[in-house]
Design a protein around this motif. Structure first.
Motif, PDB file in Angstrom:
ATOM      1  N   ALA A  15       0.830  -1.205   0.000  1.00 16.94           N
ATOM      2  CA  ALA A  15       0.000   0.000   0.000  1.00 16.94           C
ATOM      3  C   ALA A  15       0.866   1.258   0.000  1.00 16.94           C
ATOM      4  CB  ALA A  15      -0.919  -0.004   1.209  1.00 16.94           C
ATOM      5  N   ARG A  16       1.961   1.239   0.755  1.00 17.29           N
ATOM      6  CA  ARG A  16       2.856   2.400   0.788  1.00 17.29           C
ATOM      7  C   ARG A  16       3.581   2.616  -0.534  1.00 17.29           C
ATOM      8  NH1 ARG A  16       6.057   2.567   6.527  1.00 17.29           N
ATOM      9  NH2 ARG A  16       4.281   2.145   7.878  1.00 17.29           N
ATOM     10  N   ILE A  17       3.913   1.547  -1.229  1.00 13.33           N
ATOM     11  CA  ILE A  17       4.599   1.678  -2.518  1.00 13.33           C
ATOM     12  C   ILE A  17       3.714   2.428  -3.506  1.00 13.33           C
ATOM     13  CG2 ILE A  17       5.362   0.364  -4.553  1.00 13.33           C
ATOM     14  CD1 ILE A  17       6.529  -1.685  -2.596  1.00 13.33           C
ATOM     15  N   ILE A  18       2.435   2.152  -3.467  1.00 17.67           N
ATOM     16  CA  ILE A  18       1.498   2.797  -4.391  1.00 17.67           C
ATOM     17  C   ILE A  18       1.368   4.285  -4.088  1.00 17.67           C
ATOM     18  CG2 ILE A  18      -0.929   2.890  -5.090  1.00 17.67           C
ATOM     19  CD1 ILE A  18      -0.976  -0.160  -4.635  1.00 17.67           C
ATOM     20  N   THR A  19       1.330   4.652  -2.810  1.00 19.74           N
ATOM     21  CA  THR A  19       1.057   6.040  -2.435  1.00 19.74           C
ATOM     22  C   THR A  19       2.302   6.899  -2.257  1.00 19.74           C
ATOM     23  OG1 THR A  19       0.964   5.425  -0.097  1.00 19.74           O
ATOM     24  CG2 THR A  19      -1.104   5.404  -1.311  1.00 19.74           C
ATOM     25  N   ASP A  27      14.095   3.246   2.657  1.00 22.07           N
ATOM     26  CA  ASP A  27      14.604   2.566   3.845  1.00 22.07           C
ATOM     27  C   ASP A  27      13.498   2.150   4.817  1.00 22.07           C
ATOM     28  OD1 ASP A  27      17.108   2.886   2.827  1.00 22.07           O
ATOM     29  OD2 ASP A  27      17.640   4.574   4.120  1.00 22.07           O
ATOM     30  N   GLY A  28      12.436   2.940   4.921  1.00 20.92           N
ATOM     31  CA  GLY A  28      11.349   2.622   5.839  1.00 20.92           C
ATOM     32  C   GLY A  28      10.539   1.416   5.416  1.00 20.92           C
ATOM     33  N   LEU A  29      10.695   0.979   4.175  1.00 21.47           N
ATOM     34  CA  LEU A  29       9.946  -0.170   3.680  1.00 21.47           C
ATOM     35  C   LEU A  29      10.680  -1.486   3.880  1.00 21.47           C
ATOM     36  CD1 LEU A  29       8.654   1.317   0.299  1.00 21.47           C
ATOM     37  CD2 LEU A  29       7.512   1.285   2.518  1.00 21.47           C
ATOM     38  N   LEU A  30      11.934  -1.409   4.270  1.00 18.73           N
ATOM     39  CA  LEU A  30      12.709  -2.626   4.486  1.00 18.73           C
ATOM     40  C   LEU A  30      12.273  -3.292   5.789  1.00 18.73           C
ATOM     41  CD1 LEU A  30      16.167  -1.218   3.408  1.00 18.73           C
ATOM     42  CD2 LEU A  30      14.625  -2.660   2.089  1.00 18.73           C
ATOM     43  N   VAL A  35       7.781  -0.261  10.618  1.00 21.58           N
ATOM     44  CA  VAL A  35       6.957  -0.129  11.810  1.00 21.58           C
ATOM     45  C   VAL A  35       5.516  -0.317  11.374  1.00 21.58           C
ATOM     46  CG1 VAL A  35       6.210   1.434  13.637  1.00 21.58           C
ATOM     47  CG2 VAL A  35       8.567   1.472  12.857  1.00 21.58           C
ATOM     48  N   ASP A  36       4.795  -1.198  12.051  1.00 27.01           N
ATOM     49  CA  ASP A  36       3.409  -1.487  11.699  1.00 27.01           C
ATOM     50  C   ASP A  36       2.532  -0.302  12.088  1.00 27.01           C
ATOM     51  OD1 ASP A  36       1.020  -2.599  11.000  1.00 27.01           O
ATOM     52  OD2 ASP A  36       1.109  -4.247  12.436  1.00 27.01           O
TER      53      ASP A  36
END
Length: 53
Positions: A15-19, A27-30, A35-36
């Protein structure tokens, strides 16, 4: 190994990749930095649909 639930991680990261914009750091996606953000929300379960019908 990193104490990360795979389904929650993949759902949130996809979801974050899309937005995200192209300039946002990745780095925050690794997994070791993730963080949930949805930890406090109620989880929708498919089993609730079967019991509701």
């Amino acid at each position: 190994m990193l104490d990360v639930e795979p389904y929650a991680y993949l759902s949130d990261v996809l979801a974050r990749i899309i937005t995200r914009s192209d300039t946002d750091p990745i780095d925050g996606l690794l997994p070791y930095n993730w963080v949930d953000t949805n930890a406090g929300q109620i989880v929708f379960e498919m089993s609730n649909i079967a019991t509701a019908a």
